[in-house]
Design a protein around this motif. Sequence first.
Motif, PDB file in Angstrom:
ATOM      1  N   GLY A 264     -43.637  11.769 -43.246  1.00 32.19           N
ATOM      2  CA  GLY A 264     -43.485  10.928 -42.068  1.00 32.19           C
ATOM      3  C   GLY A 264     -43.535   9.441 -42.362  1.00 32.19           C
ATOM      4  N   ASP A 265     -44.488   9.003 -43.150  1.00 30.01           N
ATOM      5  CA  ASP A 265     -44.616   7.573 -43.448  1.00 30.01           C
ATOM      6  C   ASP A 265     -43.419   7.029 -44.214  1.00 30.01           C
ATOM      7  OD1 ASP A 265     -47.024   7.515 -42.175  1.00 30.01           O
ATOM      8  OD2 ASP A 265     -48.230   7.698 -44.000  1.00 30.01           O
ATOM      9  N   LYS A 266     -42.786   7.882 -45.017  1.00 28.75           N
ATOM     10  CA  LYS A 266     -41.652   7.438 -45.835  1.00 28.75           C
ATOM     11  C   LYS A 266     -40.319   7.549 -45.109  1.00 28.75           C
ATOM     12  CE  LYS A 266     -43.861   8.727 -50.229  1.00 28.75           C
ATOM     13  NZ  LYS A 266     -45.141   9.148 -49.625  1.00 28.75           N
ATOM     14  N   LEU A 267     -40.274   8.352 -44.055  1.00 29.34           N
ATOM     15  CA  LEU A 267     -39.001   8.612 -43.379  1.00 29.34           C
ATOM     16  C   LEU A 267     -39.003   8.151 -41.926  1.00 29.34           C
ATOM     17  CD1 LEU A 267     -38.201  12.150 -44.853  1.00 29.34           C
ATOM     18  CD2 LEU A 267     -37.274   9.933 -45.568  1.00 29.34           C
ATOM     19  N   GLY A 268     -39.692   7.064 -41.637  1.00 28.50           N
ATOM     20  CA  GLY A 268     -39.604   6.455 -40.315  1.00 28.50           C
ATOM     21  C   GLY A 268     -40.623   6.915 -39.311  1.00 28.50           C
ATOM     22  N   LYS A 269     -41.597   7.714 -39.739  1.00 27.48           N
ATOM     23  CA  LYS A 269     -42.636   8.244 -38.857  1.00 27.48           C
ATOM     24  C   LYS A 269     -42.034   9.166 -37.793  1.00 27.48           C
ATOM     25  CE  LYS A 269     -45.838   4.542 -39.902  1.00 27.48           C
ATOM     26  NZ  LYS A 269     -46.792   3.529 -39.393  1.00 27.48           N
ATOM     27  N   LYS A 270     -42.862   9.596 -36.847  1.00 27.23           N
ATOM     28  CA  LYS A 270     -42.491  10.694 -35.955  1.00 27.23           C
ATOM     29  C   LYS A 270     -41.246  10.404 -35.125  1.00 27.23           C
ATOM     30  CE  LYS A 270     -44.449  13.948 -32.615  1.00 27.23           C
ATOM     31  NZ  LYS A 270     -43.243  13.986 -31.765  1.00 27.23           N
ATOM     32  N   THR A 271     -41.146   9.223 -34.551  1.00 30.51           N
ATOM     33  CA  THR A 271     -40.012   8.928 -33.672  1.00 30.51           C
ATOM     34  C   THR A 271     -38.694   9.000 -34.417  1.00 30.51           C
ATOM     35  OG1 THR A 271     -41.375   7.520 -32.259  1.00 30.51           O
ATOM     36  CG2 THR A 271     -38.983   7.214 -32.139  1.00 30.51           C
ATOM     37  N   ARG A 272     -38.614   8.342 -35.578  1.00 26.88           N
ATOM     38  CA  ARG A 272     -37.391   8.350 -36.364  1.00 26.88           C
ATOM     39  C   ARG A 272     -37.104   9.740 -36.914  1.00 26.88           C
ATOM     40  NH1 ARG A 272     -33.353   5.113 -36.211  1.00 26.88           N
ATOM     41  NH2 ARG A 272     -32.889   5.649 -38.373  1.00 26.88           N
ATOM     42  N   MET A 273     -38.135  10.445 -37.379  1.00 21.84           N
ATOM     43  CA  MET A 273     -37.917  11.765 -37.935  1.00 21.84           C
ATOM     44  C   MET A 273     -37.402  12.719 -36.859  1.00 21.84           C
ATOM     45  SD  MET A 273     -40.469  14.288 -40.080  1.00 21.84           S
ATOM     46  CE  MET A 273     -40.446  13.205 -41.503  1.00 21.84           C
ATOM     47  N   ASP A 274     -37.976  12.647 -35.661  1.00 21.62           N
ATOM     48  CA  ASP A 274     -37.518  13.508 -34.578  1.00 21.62           C
ATOM     49  C   ASP A 274     -36.060  13.221 -34.223  1.00 21.62           C
ATOM     50  OD1 ASP A 274     -39.954  14.732 -34.452  1.00 21.62           O
ATOM     51  OD2 ASP A 274     -40.657  13.661 -32.675  1.00 21.62           O
ATOM     52  N   MET A 275     -35.689  11.954 -34.197  1.00 19.19           N
ATOM     53  CA  MET A 275     -34.319  11.585 -33.889  1.00 19.19           C
ATOM     54  C   MET A 275     -33.359  12.116 -34.946  1.00 19.19           C
ATOM     55  SD  MET A 275     -32.635   7.800 -33.450  1.00 19.19           S
ATOM     56  CE  MET A 275     -32.721   7.516 -35.224  1.00 19.19           C
ATOM     57  N   ASN A 276     -33.714  11.945 -36.225  1.00 16.09           N
ATOM     58  CA  ASN A 276     -32.847  12.415 -37.302  1.00 16.09           C
ATOM     59  C   ASN A 276     -32.791  13.934 -37.368  1.00 16.09           C
ATOM     60  OD1 ASN A 276     -31.968   9.901 -38.352  1.00 16.09           O
ATOM     61  ND2 ASN A 276     -33.931   9.618 -39.389  1.00 16.09           N
ATOM     62  N   LEU A 277     -33.912  14.609 -37.113  1.00 16.16           N
ATOM     63  CA  LEU A 277     -33.901  16.079 -37.080  1.00 16.16           C
ATOM     64  C   LEU A 277     -32.996  16.582 -35.964  1.00 16.16           C
ATOM     65  CD1 LEU A 277     -37.670  16.946 -37.702  1.00 16.16           C
ATOM     66  CD2 LEU A 277     -35.744  17.479 -39.222  1.00 16.16           C
ATOM     67  N   GLY A 278     -33.025  15.903 -34.825  1.00 13.34           N
ATOM     68  CA  GLY A 278     -32.153  16.289 -33.724  1.00 13.34           C
ATOM     69  C   GLY A 278     -30.686  16.171 -34.087  1.00 13.34           C
ATOM     70  N   GLN A 279     -30.347  15.090 -34.786  1.00 13.16           N
ATOM     71  CA  GLN A 279     -28.962  14.896 -35.184  1.00 13.16           C
ATOM     72  C   GLN A 279     -28.538  15.929 -36.224  1.00 13.16           C
ATOM     73  OE1 GLN A 279     -28.058  10.871 -36.213  1.00 13.16           O
ATOM     74  NE2 GLN A 279     -25.865  11.232 -36.427  1.00 13.16           N
ATOM     75  N   LEU A 280     -29.403  16.220 -37.176  1.00 12.11           N
ATOM     76  CA  LEU A 280     -29.085  17.221 -38.200  1.00 12.11           C
ATOM     77  C   LEU A 280     -28.934  18.605 -37.587  1.00 12.11           C
ATOM     78  CD1 LEU A 280     -31.458  16.097 -41.108  1.00 12.11           C
ATOM     79  CD2 LEU A 280     -28.999  15.666 -40.869  1.00 12.11           C
ATOM     80  N   ALA A 281     -29.722  18.891 -36.561  1.00  9.26           N
ATOM     81  CA  ALA A 281     -29.613  20.182 -35.879  1.00  9.26           C
ATOM     82  C   ALA A 281     -28.304  20.280 -35.099  1.00  9.26           C
ATOM     83  CB  ALA A 281     -30.804  20.392 -34.952  1.00  9.26           C
ATOM     84  N   ARG A 282     -27.900  19.182 -34.449  1.00  4.96           N
ATOM     85  CA  ARG A 282     -26.680  19.211 -33.638  1.00  4.96           C
ATOM     86  C   ARG A 282     -25.436  19.484 -34.471  1.00  4.96           C
ATOM     87  NH1 ARG A 282     -29.351  15.015 -30.998  1.00  4.96           N
ATOM     88  NH2 ARG A 282     -28.263  13.428 -32.210  1.00  4.96           N
ATOM     89  N   VAL A 283     -25.404  18.992 -35.701  1.00  2.00           N
ATOM     90  CA  VAL A 283     -24.206  19.155 -36.516  1.00  2.00           C
ATOM     91  C   VAL A 283     -24.262  20.375 -37.424  1.00  2.00           C
ATOM     92  CG1 VAL A 283     -23.638  16.704 -36.464  1.00  2.00           C
ATOM     93  CG2 VAL A 283     -25.100  17.588 -38.288  1.00  2.00           C
ATOM     94  N   GLY A 284     -25.367  21.123 -37.414  1.00  2.00           N
ATOM     95  CA  GLY A 284     -25.397  22.390 -38.119  1.00  2.00           C
ATOM     96  C   GLY A 284     -26.080  22.411 -39.467  1.00  2.00           C
ATOM     97  N   PHE A 285     -26.779  21.340 -39.833  1.00  2.00           N
ATOM     98  CA  PHE A 285     -27.501  21.357 -41.104  1.00  2.00           C
ATOM     99  C   PHE A 285     -28.780  22.174 -41.011  1.00  2.00           C
ATOM    100  CE2 PHE A 285     -25.034  17.435 -41.806  1.00  2.00           C
ATOM    101  CZ  PHE A 285     -24.475  17.753 -43.035  1.00  2.00           C
ATOM    102  N   ILE A 286     -29.454  22.116 -39.881  1.00  2.00           N
ATOM    103  CA  ILE A 286     -30.717  22.820 -39.702  1.00  2.00           C
ATOM    104  C   ILE A 286     -30.743  23.517 -38.357  1.00  2.00           C
ATOM    105  CG2 ILE A 286     -32.018  21.238 -41.189  1.00  2.00           C
ATOM    106  CD1 ILE A 286     -33.130  19.981 -38.557  1.00  2.00           C
ATOM    107  N   GLU A 287     -31.731  24.405 -38.176  1.00  2.00           N
ATOM    108  CA  GLU A 287     -32.020  25.019 -36.892  1.00  2.00           C
ATOM    109  C   GLU A 287     -33.515  24.883 -36.650  1.00  2.00           C
ATOM    110  OE1 GLU A 287     -30.630  29.018 -37.050  1.00  2.00           O
ATOM    111  OE2 GLU A 287     -28.503  28.457 -37.027  1.00  2.00           O
ATOM    112  N   ARG A 288     -33.903  24.726 -35.385  1.00  2.00           N
ATOM    113  CA  ARG A 288     -35.319  24.596 -35.026  1.00  2.00           C
ATOM    114  C   ARG A 288     -35.764  25.827 -34.263  1.00  2.00           C
ATOM    115  NH1 ARG A 288     -37.042  19.193 -34.729  1.00  2.00           N
ATOM    116  NH2 ARG A 288     -39.145  20.103 -34.523  1.00  2.00           N
TER     117      ARG A 288
END
Length: 235
Positions: free
Chosen positions: A147-171
């Motif tokens: 978290g500290d290296k990748l923008g903390k919770k807000t940024r990580m949540d935003m990037n995880l959402g984008q990665l999920a939308r395009v098919g890289f990950i699933e939650r």
Amino acid sequence: MTEDAQILIARLLAHQTLRREDKLVKRALSDEIFRTELDTRLKACGMKFMDNVYADYVTLALTRDSESKVFGTKETWQNNNFGLARDGVALLVVLWSLIILPKRERQEAHQLAEEDQNDMFGKEKPLPRAEDTSIGISYRALLADFGDKLGKKTRMDMNLGQLARVGFIERKGDMILEGPLLDLLMDTDTLKDRIINGALSDIFHIPAPRTPAIIAADTVNNVDTSDGEIAPDAE
């Protein structure tokens, strides 16, 4: 045959990915004549068919010769064409490293995710599917470790959402799982040693080499579908 190749390409463009068990995909993977026609049609459009034995899906990608002509008007196309910031690209590489590398080790050992590791006849089994060997990682653990290296919770949540939308990950609840594209885009043969022995050596508890490894942008596949894909670099 011509109509089947046309239908398969159209379905891949429309759906982005198809499972390996799909009838036409299985034909493309086993019928040399059909595959040659498919590749010829795609090459004429600056595209190529992408698959690997470790992934449960296939997709389409731009050929190297087409990349600059397609994305050349965008200043950031060499990094990614999803508009991901550097922390988003870094998160993608971390997720690939923590999910895909262990999964491939289990596949090569013919070991299922919840299987007895002492099975002496495991090597006689077919290569397990990704969905049977991919475990995923805990969101809370990812946040605590990176978290500290990748923008903390807000940024990580935003990037995880984008990665999920395009098919890289699933939650699924707290778990972050492999998506259809995560094991199709990365050039594992080139990146594996560089990541394990370089950028993420502290995670895998392996001493880094004297000369730090650098992951170049051209070691990762650029993929373009109807929604646009990514060509991440791990700066």
